[in-house]
Design a protein around this motif. Structure first.
Motif, PDB file in Angstrom:
ATOM      1  N   GLU A   1       0.830  -1.207   0.000  1.00  0.00           N
ATOM      2  CA  GLU A   1       0.000   0.000   0.000  1.00  0.00           C
ATOM      3  C   GLU A   1       0.867   1.262   0.000  1.00  0.00           C
TER       4      GLU A   1
ATOM      5  N   LEU B   1       2.316   1.719  -3.435  1.00  0.00           N
ATOM      6  CA  LEU B   1       1.284   2.184  -4.362  1.00  0.00           C
ATOM      7  C   LEU B   1       1.016   3.679  -4.206  1.00  0.00           C
ATOM      8  N   ILE B   2       1.023   4.164  -2.985  1.00  0.00           N
ATOM      9  CA  ILE B   2       0.818   5.593  -2.740  1.00  0.00           C
ATOM     10  C   ILE B   2       1.950   6.396  -3.374  1.00  0.00           C
TER      11      ILE B   2
ATOM     12  N   ALA C   1       3.852   5.468  -5.877  1.00  0.00           N
ATOM     13  CA  ALA C   1       3.714   5.361  -7.338  1.00  0.00           C
ATOM     14  C   ALA C   1       2.631   6.310  -7.836  1.00  0.00           C
ATOM     15  N   GLN C   2       1.539   6.393  -7.107  1.00  0.00           N
ATOM     16  CA  GLN C   2       0.454   7.302  -7.485  1.00  0.00           C
ATOM     17  C   GLN C   2       0.943   8.747  -7.489  1.00  0.00           C
ATOM     18  N   ASP C   3       1.805   9.070  -6.563  1.00  0.00           N
ATOM     19  CA  ASP C   3       2.370  10.418  -6.504  1.00  0.00           C
ATOM     20  C   ASP C   3       3.194  10.719  -7.765  1.00  0.00           C
TER      21      ASP C   3
ATOM     22  N   LEU D   1       2.725   9.212 -10.689  1.00  0.00           N
ATOM     23  CA  LEU D   1       1.748   9.284 -11.788  1.00  0.00           C
ATOM     24  C   LEU D   1       1.059  10.647 -11.838  1.00  0.00           C
ATOM     25  N   GLU D   2       0.866  11.251 -10.684  1.00  0.00           N
ATOM     26  CA  GLU D   2       0.242  12.580 -10.632  1.00  0.00           C
ATOM     27  C   GLU D   2       1.239  13.712 -10.849  1.00  0.00           C
TER      28      GLU D   2
ATOM     29  N   VAL E   1       4.612   2.148 -11.301  1.00  0.00           N
ATOM     30  CA  VAL E   1       4.335   3.183 -12.317  1.00  0.00           C
ATOM     31  C   VAL E   1       4.257   2.535 -13.699  1.00  0.00           C
TER      32      VAL E   1
ATOM     33  N   GLU F   1       0.989   1.208 -15.051  1.00  0.00           N
ATOM     34  CA  GLU F   1       0.043   2.217 -15.523  1.00  0.00           C
ATOM     35  C   GLU F   1       0.533   2.991 -16.741  1.00  0.00           C
ATOM     36  N   GLU F   2       1.820   3.329 -16.752  1.00  0.00           N
ATOM     37  CA  GLU F   2       2.360   4.204 -17.801  1.00  0.00           C
ATOM     38  C   GLU F   2       3.690   3.673 -18.334  1.00  0.00           C
TER      39      GLU F   2
END
Length: 183
Positions: A17, A20-21, A23-25, A27-28, A58, A61-62
């Motif tokens: 988790e 993932l947080i 990685a999301q950062d 991605l944003e 990452v 997703e991308e």
């Protein structure tokens, strides 16, 4: 003074988790991606393995974000020595190879040199003392590559047959799956 990304990586731990947080950062904030790649291939950086963990997530997703970095990425595979860095990078390599041969509109385009670096690293990881997950990713990557380079499947078969008895159930399951496809 540490960069914004380095500060974020200092707080990453092995919990899924948490990774993932982070990685999301990324991605944003795609502007952090170049530095992430750089840290992945800086083995002396204390956050090297954490950057590799994040790159794996990452990439799910991308993956296309790696396209401009592929020469750097593949030419530096051999500098990775830490198992915590190699495993996620081996997974990214598998994703890149599958995408390259998928040939849809978003597929990754790899040069012959990229492919040769990938083959070399994958065989190295397969025959050296690394954990089973890295070996499993390498086996699957080499299987896909073997559909395009006729010498790879025979070499892969020899290694898998020779090493079969010396490995865990997880390794044997992947080896069995791939050997069945090769025959």
């Amino acid at each position: 003074m540490p960069s914004e990304l380095q500060i974020k990586l200092d707080y990453v731990n092995a919990y899924r988790e948490n990774r993932l947080i982070a990685a999301q950062d990324i991605l944003e904030n795609p502007s952090l991606f170049d530095e992430l790649i750089s840290i992945c291939f800086s083995p002396s950086d204390k956050n090297n393995h954490k950057a590799c963990w994040i790159l794996e997530f990452v990439s799910y997703e991308e993956l296309i974000w790696l396209q401009p970095h592929l020469d750097f990425f593949f030419s530096n595979l051999k500098i990775l020595k830490d198992e915590s860095s190699i495993r996620p990078i081996a997974k990214v390599v598998q994703l890149l190879i599958k995408s390259h041969y998928n040939k849809d509109k978003n597929s990754i385009l790899l040069s012959e040199e990229n492919l040769q670096d990938c083959i070399e690293a994958s065989f190295d990881w397969l025959i050296n003392d690394v954990k089973v997950a890295t070996k499993a990713y390498s086996i699957r990557t080499l299987y896909v590559l073997g559909n395009h380079y006729d010498w790879i499947h025979p070499e892969l078969k020899v290694i898998l047959d020779k090493d079969f008895g010396d490995h865990s159930a997880a390794y044997k399951a992947v080896a069995k799956e791939v050997l069945k496809k090769i025959k």
